[in-house]
Design a protein around this motif. Sequence first.
Motif, mmCIF file in Angstrom:
data_model
loop_
_atom_site.group_PDB
_atom_site.id
_atom_site.type_symbol
_atom_site.label_atom_id
_atom_site.label_comp_id
_atom_site.label_asym_id
_atom_site.label_seq_id
_atom_site.Cartn_x
_atom_site.Cartn_y
_atom_site.Cartn_z
ATOM 1 N N ASN A 230 0.791 -1.238 -0.074
ATOM 2 C CA ASN A 230 -0.158 0.082 0.045
ATOM 3 C C ASN A 230 0.790 1.217 0.089
ATOM 4 N N LEU A 231 0.914 2.088 -1.129
ATOM 5 C CA LEU A 231 1.507 3.284 -1.291
ATOM 6 C C LEU A 231 0.525 4.419 -0.890
ATOM 7 N N ILE A 232 1.200 5.360 0.026
ATOM 8 C CA ILE A 232 0.284 6.459 0.255
ATOM 9 C C ILE A 232 0.850 7.713 -0.026
ATOM 10 N N SER A 233 2.258 7.738 -0.312
ATOM 11 C CA SER A 233 2.664 9.267 -0.620
ATOM 12 C C SER A 233 3.365 9.226 -1.829
ATOM 13 N N PRO A 234 3.061 10.062 -2.777
ATOM 14 C CA PRO A 234 3.726 10.197 -4.362
ATOM 15 C C PRO A 234 5.108 10.406 -3.993
ATOM 16 N N SER A 235 5.627 11.058 -2.694
ATOM 17 C CA SER A 235 7.062 11.245 -2.716
ATOM 18 C C SER A 235 7.931 10.222 -2.112
ATOM 19 N N ALA A 236 7.289 8.938 -2.216
ATOM 20 C CA ALA A 236 8.071 7.851 -1.380
ATOM 21 C C ALA A 236 9.134 7.479 -2.207
ATOM 22 N N TYR B 182 -1.790 10.176 -7.454
ATOM 23 C CA TYR B 182 -1.274 11.175 -8.344
ATOM 24 C C TYR B 182 -0.013 10.438 -9.029
ATOM 25 N N LEU B 183 0.398 9.254 -8.829
ATOM 26 C CA LEU B 183 1.440 8.951 -9.343
ATOM 27 C C LEU B 183 1.102 8.224 -11.011
ATOM 28 N N VAL B 184 -0.350 8.051 -11.085
ATOM 29 C CA VAL B 184 -0.797 7.692 -12.035
ATOM 30 C C VAL B 184 -0.426 8.591 -13.342
ATOM 31 N N TYR B 185 0.046 9.827 -13.204
ATOM 32 C CA TYR B 185 0.062 10.904 -14.063
ATOM 33 C C TYR B 185 1.553 10.685 -14.692
ATOM 34 N N GLN B 186 2.423 9.660 -14.053
ATOM 35 C CA GLN B 186 3.855 9.403 -14.410
ATOM 36 C C GLN B 186 3.712 8.539 -15.573
ATOM 37 N N ALA B 187 4.554 8.602 -16.496
ATOM 38 C CA ALA B 187 4.720 7.899 -17.759
ATOM 39 C C ALA B 187 4.848 6.166 -17.161
ATOM 40 N N ALA B 188 5.765 6.000 -16.718
ATOM 41 C CA ALA B 188 5.662 4.513 -15.984
ATOM 42 C C ALA B 188 6.138 4.438 -14.675
ATOM 43 N N LEU B 189 5.531 3.578 -13.919
ATOM 44 C CA LEU B 189 5.909 3.505 -12.490
ATOM 45 C C LEU B 189 7.096 2.296 -12.426
ATOM 46 N N PRO B 190 8.122 2.291 -11.728
ATOM 47 C CA PRO B 190 9.185 1.458 -11.861
ATOM 48 C C PRO B 190 8.726 0.426 -10.838
ATOM 49 N N PHE B 191 7.955 -0.519 -11.224
ATOM 50 C CA PHE B 191 7.280 -1.673 -10.348
ATOM 51 C C PHE B 191 7.154 -2.809 -11.061
ATOM 52 N N PRO B 192 7.530 -3.902 -10.706
ATOM 53 C CA PRO B 192 7.600 -5.065 -11.521
ATOM 54 C C PRO B 192 6.327 -5.785 -11.496
ATOM 55 N N GLY B 193 5.567 -5.668 -10.374
ATOM 56 C CA GLY B 193 4.214 -6.302 -10.622
ATOM 57 C C GLY B 193 3.026 -5.528 -10.928
ATOM 58 N N LYS B 194 1.892 -5.985 -10.764
ATOM 59 C CA LYS B 194 0.620 -5.136 -11.214
ATOM 60 C C LYS B 194 0.405 -3.724 -10.248
ATOM 61 N N VAL B 195 -0.214 -2.925 -10.812
ATOM 62 C CA VAL B 195 -0.277 -1.466 -10.085
ATOM 63 C C VAL B 195 -1.732 -1.356 -10.098
ATOM 64 N N LEU B 196 -2.102 -1.114 -9.033
ATOM 65 C CA LEU B 196 -3.831 -1.017 -8.805
ATOM 66 C C LEU B 196 -4.007 0.343 -7.879
ATOM 67 N N ALA B 197 -5.094 0.935 -7.918
ATOM 68 C CA ALA B 197 -5.328 2.280 -7.326
ATOM 69 C C ALA B 197 -6.713 2.233 -6.624
ATOM 70 N N LEU B 198 -7.003 2.433 -5.395
ATOM 71 C CA LEU B 198 -8.121 2.693 -4.720
ATOM 72 C C LEU B 198 -9.172 3.275 -5.259
ATOM 73 N N GLU B 199 -10.323 2.924 -5.903
ATOM 74 C CA GLU B 199 -11.480 3.663 -6.676
ATOM 75 C C GLU B 199 -11.826 4.862 -5.627
ATOM 76 N N SER B 200 -11.901 4.798 -4.369
ATOM 77 C CA SER B 200 -12.474 5.927 -3.594
ATOM 78 C C SER B 200 -11.585 7.163 -3.565
ATOM 79 N N ASP B 201 -10.210 6.903 -3.662
ATOM 80 C CA ASP B 201 -9.228 7.895 -3.713
ATOM 81 C C ASP B 201 -9.253 8.273 -4.951
ATOM 82 N N ILE B 202 -9.190 7.451 -6.165
ATOM 83 C CA ILE B 202 -9.383 8.209 -7.658
ATOM 84 C C ILE B 202 -10.552 9.155 -7.727
ATOM 85 N N ASN B 203 -11.595 8.554 -7.342
ATOM 86 C CA ASN B 203 -12.976 9.464 -7.455
ATOM 87 C C ASN B 203 -12.816 10.735 -6.792
#
Length: 87
Positions: A5-11, A34-55
């Motif tokens: 669970n990643l909660i900070s864009p500055s991590a 807000y990291l979804v705006y980056q062209a690519a996240l350097p993560f080897p697995g799947k990236v998900l986002a919590l719907e309530s935070d997105i909305n």
Amino acid sequence: MKLINLISPSANLAELTALASDDDLLLLRQDAVYLVYQAALPFPGKVLALESDINWRNITLPAHIRAITDAEWVTLSANASQNLLWS
């Protein structure tokens, strides 16, 4: 499978990526969505986002990131071998 669970864009994503494997999941929560705006996240697995935070922040997800509901988050948390909070 670890659920990270990643909660900070500055991590430190380099440290996070070093701990992750292909079968791990990265869940973007709170301001980390807000990291979804980056062209690519350097993560080897799947990236998900919590719907309530997105909305809440009125963000449109790119195709490679899937939104999950709070109920799906609970299920993933219960099924994960480890749950990590990364800030």
